[in-house]
Enzyme design. Structure first.
Site, PDB file in Angstrom:
ATOM      1  N   CYS A 132     -16.727 104.519 -28.191  1.00 34.48           N
ATOM      2  CA  CYS A 132     -15.266 104.105 -27.653  1.00 34.48           C
ATOM      3  C   CYS A 132     -15.546 103.248 -26.459  1.00 34.48           C
ATOM      4  O   CYS A 132     -15.666 103.763 -25.253  1.00 34.48           O
ATOM      5  CB  CYS A 132     -14.650 105.411 -27.034  1.00 34.48           C
ATOM      6  SG  CYS A 132     -13.024 105.204 -26.328  1.00 34.48           S
ATOM      7  N   CYS A 135     -13.073 103.526 -23.688  1.00 39.83           N
ATOM      8  CA  CYS A 135     -13.424 104.685 -22.695  1.00 39.83           C
ATOM      9  C   CYS A 135     -14.530 104.492 -21.804  1.00 39.83           C
ATOM     10  O   CYS A 135     -14.532 104.756 -20.745  1.00 39.83           O
ATOM     11  CB  CYS A 135     -13.889 105.979 -23.642  1.00 39.83           C
ATOM     12  SG  CYS A 135     -12.883 106.578 -24.890  1.00 39.83           S
ATOM     13  N   ASP A 136     -15.744 103.762 -22.365  1.00 36.07           N
ATOM     14  CA  ASP A 136     -17.019 103.923 -21.793  1.00 36.07           C
ATOM     15  C   ASP A 136     -17.168 102.318 -21.365  1.00 36.07           C
ATOM     16  O   ASP A 136     -18.243 102.166 -20.716  1.00 36.07           O
ATOM     17  CB  ASP A 136     -17.975 104.233 -22.426  1.00 36.07           C
ATOM     18  CG  ASP A 136     -17.609 105.869 -22.839  1.00 36.07           C
ATOM     19  OD1 ASP A 136     -17.000 106.400 -22.182  1.00 36.07           O
ATOM     20  OD2 ASP A 136     -18.122 106.530 -23.796  1.00 36.07           O
TER      21      ASP A 136
END
Ligand code: NDP
Length: 306
Positions: A132, A135-136
């Site tokens: 992701c 997300c990261d």
């Protein structure tokens, strides 16, 4: 005892459905499943969920969701559903520990990111291995990273990563990307992205963190190592819907089909929410929104039955 509502799955969709159902006095029963908290427990910091200006760790956020739902009377079961009969009335839900009956069921079983299964991938998850970028990606500022995939997700994630990363190697296993034209063009024009075609990842390297990726040209067989601090797979998600085959309508990609602008399925009393039914947005906040919709649909359905 016949429960008013059983919720299958404990990601943002499931817990939000539980919160709303509990506050509507429906005493929901929620089965947490094999991965309590769902996909978000596999990520590190969540910075795009409104209400957490400093960000919050994925597992911590899911613990808060759970506490909030339980505060109003959600009955949480650390059980995994193994079989359902949704067409019967009441509906029957079997878990690894018991059999339950319910007037309504909310399916919020989520999706699982697909992985290549190569050496190093599992071991270095959350240590530079991620599925992701949204997300990261932020944690890879100034680093070189590798993205695997050739679809719209891979194109989107690589492009997103260039906001932070110094360079993105995009590994495409065929000689062309299958992503939409506009996305391919965006990748092509981005000087920070180097697409390597006919190329596969064979191993993620690193002791405690990702340090590189071993790659192979599948035409020539030639191997080499890319130095990289991050490794992202973007080879698709698989909705967790096998359990419902033959009962609920499932589209060609495995997602549960529901009515437009509603969480209703073709079976009265069965509602869906979150990634199991959403191939487009797949965000915690949209899943939570769908969970809310499902609980409200349950409430209306039960009221109309009385
Ligand atoms: P896709 O299934 O479209 O693409 C998966 C990609 O991963 C393909 O290029 C595939 O290669 C590759 N792949 C699969 N398995 C492997 C493997 N074992 N090794 C190497 N590569 C592999 O998934 P996406 O997640 O990209 O997209 C899912 C859906 O969501 C699509 O309909 C897409 O259009 C949509 N989407 C739309 C977006 C947008 O419009 N903004 C953004 C993101 C997704 P190959 O081509 O060789 O099969």
């Amino acid at each position: 005892m016949v429960e008013k509502v059983v919720i299958i799955g404990s990601g943002p969709a499931g817990w939000t459905a539980a919160l709303y159902a509990a506050r509507a006095d429906l005493a929901p029963v929620l089965f947490e499943g094999m991965q309590p908290g769902g996909l978000l427990t596999t990520t590190t910091e969540v910075e795009n969920f409104p209400g957490f200006p400093e960000g919050i760790m994925g597992p911590d956020m899911m613990e808060l969701f759970k506490r909030q739902a339980e505060r109003f009377g959600t009955k949480t079961h650390a059980e995994t559903v193994v079989e359902v009969d949704l067409k019967s009335d009441p509906k029957v839900v079997k878990t690894d520990k018991g059999t339950y009956e319910a007037q309504t069921v909310i399916v919020s079983t989520g999706a699982s990111a697909m992985w290549l299964g190569i050496p190093g991938e599992e071991r270095l998850k959350t240590k530079g291995v991620s599925a992701c970028a949204t997300c990261d990606g932020f944690f890879f500022r100034g680093k070189e990273v590798v993205v695997v995939g050739g679809g719209d997700s891979a194109a989107e994630e690589s492009t997103f990563l260039t906001k932070f990363a110094a360079k993105v190697y995009l590994l495409v296993r065929k000689e062309a990307m299958r992503a939409s034209k506009i996305m391919v063009e965006r990748v092509r024009k981005n000087e920070k992205i180097e697409a390597l075609f006919n190329t596969e990842a064979v191993e993620v390297l690193g002791a405690d963190r990702v340090e590189g990726v071993r790659i192979k040209n599948n035409q020539t067989g030639a191997e080499k190592t890319l130095i990289a601090g991050g490794y992202f797979t973007a080879i698709g998600h698989r909705p967790n819907t096998d359990l419902f085959k033959g009962q609920l309508e499932i589209d060609v990609k495995g997602y549960l089909v529901h009515e437009h602008d509603s969480s209703k399925t073709a079976i009265p009393g069965v509602f869906v929410a979150g990634d199991a039914a959403d191939h487009r947005y797949r965000q915690a906040v949209t899943a939570a929104g769908m969970g809310c919709m499902a609980a409200m649909d349950v409430e209306r359905y039960l009221a109309s039955r009385e």
